[in-house]
Design a protein around this motif. Structure first.
Motif, short mmCIF file in Angstrom:
data_model
loop_
_atom_site.label_atom_id
_atom_site.label_comp_id
_atom_site.label_asym_id
_atom_site.label_seq_id
_atom_site.Cartn_x
_atom_site.Cartn_y
_atom_site.Cartn_z
N LYS A 63 33.07 50.23 9.02
CA LYS A 63 33.29 48.87 9.52
C LYS A 63 32.09 48.04 9.07
CE LYS A 63 33.86 46.55 13.82
NZ LYS A 63 33.26 46.63 15.14
N ILE A 64 32.33 47.02 8.26
CA ILE A 64 31.21 46.19 7.80
C ILE A 64 31.35 44.78 8.40
CG2 ILE A 64 30.96 47.53 5.67
CD1 ILE A 64 32.01 45.17 4.09
N THR A 65 30.23 44.26 8.89
CA THR A 65 30.22 42.95 9.57
C THR A 65 28.99 42.17 9.10
OG1 THR A 65 31.02 44.16 11.51
CG2 THR A 65 30.45 41.84 11.82
N GLN A 66 29.22 40.96 8.61
CA GLN A 66 28.10 40.11 8.19
C GLN A 66 27.79 39.14 9.33
OE1 GLN A 66 28.86 37.44 4.89
NE2 GLN A 66 26.79 37.70 4.09
N VAL A 67 26.56 39.20 9.82
CA VAL A 67 26.18 38.48 11.03
C VAL A 67 25.00 37.55 10.73
CG1 VAL A 67 25.35 38.78 13.41
CG2 VAL A 67 26.86 40.47 12.41
N ARG A 68 25.01 36.35 11.31
CA ARG A 68 23.86 35.45 11.15
C ARG A 68 22.68 35.94 11.97
NH1 ARG A 68 24.78 31.34 8.15
NH2 ARG A 68 26.83 30.37 8.13
N VAL A 69 21.50 35.98 11.34
CA VAL A 69 20.26 36.35 12.02
C VAL A 69 19.20 35.32 11.62
CG1 VAL A 69 20.77 38.83 12.09
CG2 VAL A 69 19.58 37.88 10.11
N PRO A 70 18.14 35.18 12.42
CA PRO A 70 17.10 34.22 12.05
C PRO A 70 16.45 34.59 10.71
CG PRO A 70 16.85 34.94 14.34
CD PRO A 70 17.87 35.84 13.70
N MET A 71 15.90 33.58 10.04
CA MET A 71 15.13 33.84 8.81
C MET A 71 13.89 34.67 9.11
SD MET A 71 15.93 32.13 5.93
CE MET A 71 17.15 30.90 5.45
N GLY A 72 13.21 34.33 10.23
CA GLY A 72 11.95 35.01 10.58
C GLY A 72 10.88 33.96 10.82
N VAL A 73 10.14 33.63 9.76
CA VAL A 73 9.09 32.60 9.86
C VAL A 73 9.42 31.47 8.89
CG1 VAL A 73 6.63 32.08 9.64
CG2 VAL A 73 7.37 34.34 10.47
N VAL A 74 9.53 30.26 9.43
CA VAL A 74 9.79 29.07 8.62
C VAL A 74 8.48 28.31 8.46
CG1 VAL A 74 11.02 26.86 8.58
CG2 VAL A 74 12.15 28.90 9.50
N GLY A 75 8.15 27.93 7.24
CA GLY A 75 7.00 27.07 7.00
C GLY A 75 7.47 25.65 6.75
N MET A 76 6.91 24.69 7.50
CA MET A 76 7.28 23.29 7.30
C MET A 76 6.07 22.56 6.71
SD MET A 76 10.37 22.29 8.52
CE MET A 76 10.00 20.54 8.52
N ILE A 77 6.30 21.86 5.61
CA ILE A 77 5.23 21.03 5.04
C ILE A 77 5.76 19.60 5.02
CG2 ILE A 77 3.81 20.60 2.99
CD1 ILE A 77 3.94 23.57 2.38
N TYR A 78 5.08 18.70 5.72
CA TYR A 78 5.64 17.36 5.90
C TYR A 78 4.54 16.33 5.96
CZ TYR A 78 4.63 18.69 10.78
OH TYR A 78 4.03 19.13 11.92
N GLU A 79 4.96 15.07 6.08
CA GLU A 79 3.99 13.99 6.05
C GLU A 79 3.60 13.58 7.46
OE1 GLU A 79 6.15 11.60 3.23
OE2 GLU A 79 5.27 12.68 1.54
N ALA A 80 2.82 12.51 7.58
CA ALA A 80 2.20 12.18 8.87
C ALA A 80 3.21 11.55 9.83
CB ALA A 80 1.01 11.25 8.63
N ARG A 81 4.17 12.35 10.29
CA ARG A 81 5.16 11.88 11.27
C ARG A 81 5.21 12.85 12.42
NH1 ARG A 81 10.52 10.01 8.12
NH2 ARG A 81 10.97 9.31 10.23
N PRO A 82 4.56 12.53 13.55
CA PRO A 82 4.46 13.50 14.65
C PRO A 82 5.82 13.94 15.19
CG PRO A 82 3.01 11.60 15.03
CD PRO A 82 3.83 11.27 13.83
N ASN A 83 6.85 13.08 15.08
CA ASN A 83 8.16 13.49 15.59
C ASN A 83 8.69 14.72 14.86
OD1 ASN A 83 8.48 11.67 13.33
ND2 ASN A 83 10.68 11.82 13.68
N VAL A 84 8.33 14.87 13.57
CA VAL A 84 8.80 16.03 12.80
C VAL A 84 8.22 17.32 13.37
CG1 VAL A 84 8.84 17.12 10.52
CG2 VAL A 84 9.16 14.65 10.71
N THR A 85 7.02 17.26 13.92
CA THR A 85 6.38 18.44 14.50
C THR A 85 7.27 19.03 15.60
OG1 THR A 85 4.22 17.46 14.05
CG2 THR A 85 4.30 19.22 15.70
N VAL A 86 7.74 18.18 16.49
CA VAL A 86 8.55 18.65 17.62
C VAL A 86 9.97 19.00 17.16
CG1 VAL A 86 9.48 18.04 19.88
CG2 VAL A 86 7.19 17.27 19.23
N ASP A 87 10.52 18.14 16.34
CA ASP A 87 11.84 18.34 15.78
C ASP A 87 11.94 19.71 15.09
OD1 ASP A 87 14.22 16.96 15.52
OD2 ASP A 87 13.77 16.34 13.46
N ALA A 88 11.00 19.99 14.22
CA ALA A 88 11.00 21.25 13.46
C ALA A 88 10.84 22.44 14.39
CB ALA A 88 9.88 21.23 12.42
N ALA A 89 9.95 22.30 15.37
CA ALA A 89 9.74 23.40 16.32
C ALA A 89 11.02 23.66 17.11
CB ALA A 89 8.58 23.07 17.26
#
Lengths: 431, 431
Positions: A120-146
């Protein structure tokens, strides 16, 4: 974060420190991956409340960033994006509540079957693990991304623009505090802002520790990340978007769509930059379209035929370079073309593969357009402004991918996951 | 291809020439994208026949490669992979017929809905455009890659190992001939072997012209492509694969699975490299397992407890480095562990994220394994050898992805496509 200070002048130390945080994030990510949706939603709702209560620490930190930015001569538009106040902080908290309300992508069964041998084979969504975000000086992105990372079961390492470093640090403190309160390792969310550019470089080289890098910002930032990163990158691209008004277009519909695509919110990537129009319909329709656009303050650049048909409306001569420009503002290039093929050819030459629209009542023309365009989104008789995760019903949007791997078009929570195949047997072996 | 000769000593010329071929491939790709499944299958069946008839040109070219390889002192194993004969050429042609028989991924509707405003949105599979293949001196990959690319509507640029350059050129001539006969631009399939290493570099930098690069070969080749390419890469990875025999394992099942995972075809990536076993079951079962493996010619390396329990079976001491090795042959490391958590910890440390198997009759242990392992495929009570596109029922396999973006696990035709969103309205604009 004070125990995590690194010296930005010592690249090797920064690299070691970023790798250390990435390892801690990876471990924390393992605990996140095991959380139920209820756990994650409770965490996010608690975070939203904590952000509402955090004005006394976050706003002074933001004020200090703003003061330093003014001193450094930052442009007003950048200062505006950097600025937080009570209302903006409340909006950021509300966005976290909205992420809590979205379905959990983790655990979704993508496909599956029972093989002839009984496996029985099943393909399941799992988290990537660790996401790196590189962005500009917009504090809202910090919370949004988290918030998006946590909801999809991922740890996240954040590298924001240094102009927002104090604001980001204050926000990350709030997030880490809430994680700790909720019994989740604080290292699931960490900033590497204190390592400066060296930290961004270390993040892009942390292959095996960081699973994906998402750059968010202007074309320059994205190109630099793509060139330098050995960690896989999900690119969010720029939009040189065209609207083609076909010979068989409904005139009133064309007016609505052209005006909306260009002027509804000209600074964003799904706004149109170029109007293409079929020669047969141009004498009757183009002057009206140009008049509409001019009346709304759009500066127009046209080819010879456009100039000839423009009448009283001021139109400057267009150039190669202008056709190749994403204006981010109230400017638009125009070209009159002999055929839909010429329009497809123009789009192929200048498109960034974001969104390309046709206005037509001709079935054949619509089919030629949808099969001839190579873009994330192909529109028939609709404003280009609809290329948007919210409009598509995804709830959240991490960005709009104009690349072809992994995700294309509006990206939401499922795009922050990968899959794993679960294979269940009762002793099967290969012969 | 003679009109396409480039001077390998002039890197700039090579880059310009590779870019020229990539542009031609992109144009040809547009025609491929519009072909029906019937067109593509007819093309592939004609190609298979042409390959069957091509021995008089292909085999002498291959003979010349082999002679040059022997002169250059190539290892016997490399010469064997390079060698073609009537039977191998027939097998290559048959593989093309099998690709023709597979369903066409292009046009598949992935998802869609009608939005509240009446817009109909549909996500459809479309070809990537131009695929770049960078691989080692294996002429079968030349035809295999071309067939898979054509079936999925993609043009392909091929860069094979220089030791196979004459064979590849002869094969590409056959393919281009058939394309021309079938009214498809020959430039849909082109080799850049004549540009040497500079051509590989140019391919990896042809961002915007080449849509994806797929490296096929050893870990060194793949790592080099990942580090250098600014074109997105789909990585096919190596496999440091573990089988964990749990305390609650059925002994006979454990013997079958361990032996099959290790010895069925030890040279491939889904073969097991390490046997982990729970302390409680080791005294009774480990000597039997070691005996089975030894009898089949497997060289064994174990920790102290394994050495203690090995009895008459010769076991050398294991090292960190050996636990970290993908042997590609009849060697295996062994460790006795106190718990399933210790086994998960060992796997986390050494796994390449390919395939990780548990043998157990305990539901709780099986669930801990499937949720605790971060790999493309997680097996319960089945041989690791089942991680395979053919076994999974995909028909063809381009490789097994151990990365997390775009594709994870066995990759087949759908993984050579991207998607586009078709948005159909009747004049909708945003308010």
């Amino acid at each position: 974060m004070s125990e995590q200070q690194v010296r930005p002048d010592a690249d090797l130390d920064v690299t070691a420190e970023v790798e250390r945080r990435a390892r801690l994030a990876k471990e924390a990510g393992r605990e996140l991956a095991a959380l139920t949706r209820a756990d994650k939603d409770a965490l996010l709702l608690r975070l939203a409340d904590a952000l509402d209560a955090a004005a006394p620490t976050v706003l002074p930190a933001n004020e200090a960033d703003l003061a330093a930015g003014r001193e450094a001569g930052l442009a007003d538009s950048l200062l505006d994006r950097l600025r937080l106040d009570e209302a903006r902080l409340a909006a950021i908290a509300d966005a976290v509540r909205q992420v809590a309300a979205l379905p959990d992508p983790v655990g979704e069964v993508v496909r599956g079957s029972t093989l002839p041998n009984g496996l029985k084979i099943t393909q399941v969504r799992v988290p990537m693990g660790v996401v790196g975000m590189i962005y500009e000086a917009r504090p809202n992105v910090t919370v949004d991304a988290a918030a998006l990372a946590l909801k999809s079961g991922n740890a996240v390492l954040l590298r924001g623009g240094s102009a927002a470093a104090r604001s980001n640090q204050a926000l990350v403190e709030v997030i880490r505090q809430v994680l700790t309160e909720q019994g989740v390792p604080a290292d699931a969310v960490a900033s590497v802002d204190d390592g400066g550019r060296a930290a961004a470089r270390a993040l892009m080289r942390a292959r095996g520790l960081v699973d994906v890098i998402i750059p968010r910002g202007g074309a320059g930032l994205i190109a630099a990340v793509v060139a330098e990163s050995v960690v896989p990158v999900i690119e969010t691209g720029s939009g040189n978007v065209h609207v083609y008004v076909d010979a068989a277009a409904d005139h009133e519909m064309a007016r609505r769509i052209v005006v909306n695509s260009k002027t509804h919110r000209p600074s964003v990537c799904n706004a149109a930059e170029t109007l293409l129009i079929h020669r047969n319909v141009a004498p009757a329709l183009l002057p009206v379209l140009l008049g509409d656009l001019h009346a709304l303050g759009v500066t127009l650049y046209g080819d010879a035929e456009t100039l000839r048909l423009a009448g009283d409306v001021p139109v400057e001569p267009a150039t190669e370079e202008l056709y190749d420009t994403e204006f981010h503002g109230l400017e638009m290039t125009v070209a009159v073309l002999d055929s839909i093929d010429a329009a497809l050819e123009h789009v192929r030459r200048y498109s960034t593969g974001h969104t390309e629209a046709i206005v037509t009542n001709d079935r054949v023309a619509a089919r030629r357009w949808t099969s001839g365009i190579d873009a994330a989104v192909v529109m028939v008789n609709a404003s280009t402004r609809f290329t948007d995760g919210g409009e598509f019903g995804f709830g959240a949007e991490i960005g709009i991918s104009t690349q072809k791997l992994h995700a294309r078009g509006p990206m939401a929570l499922p795009e922050l996951t990968t899959t794993t195949w679960i294979v269940e047997g009762d002793g099967q072996v290969r012969n």
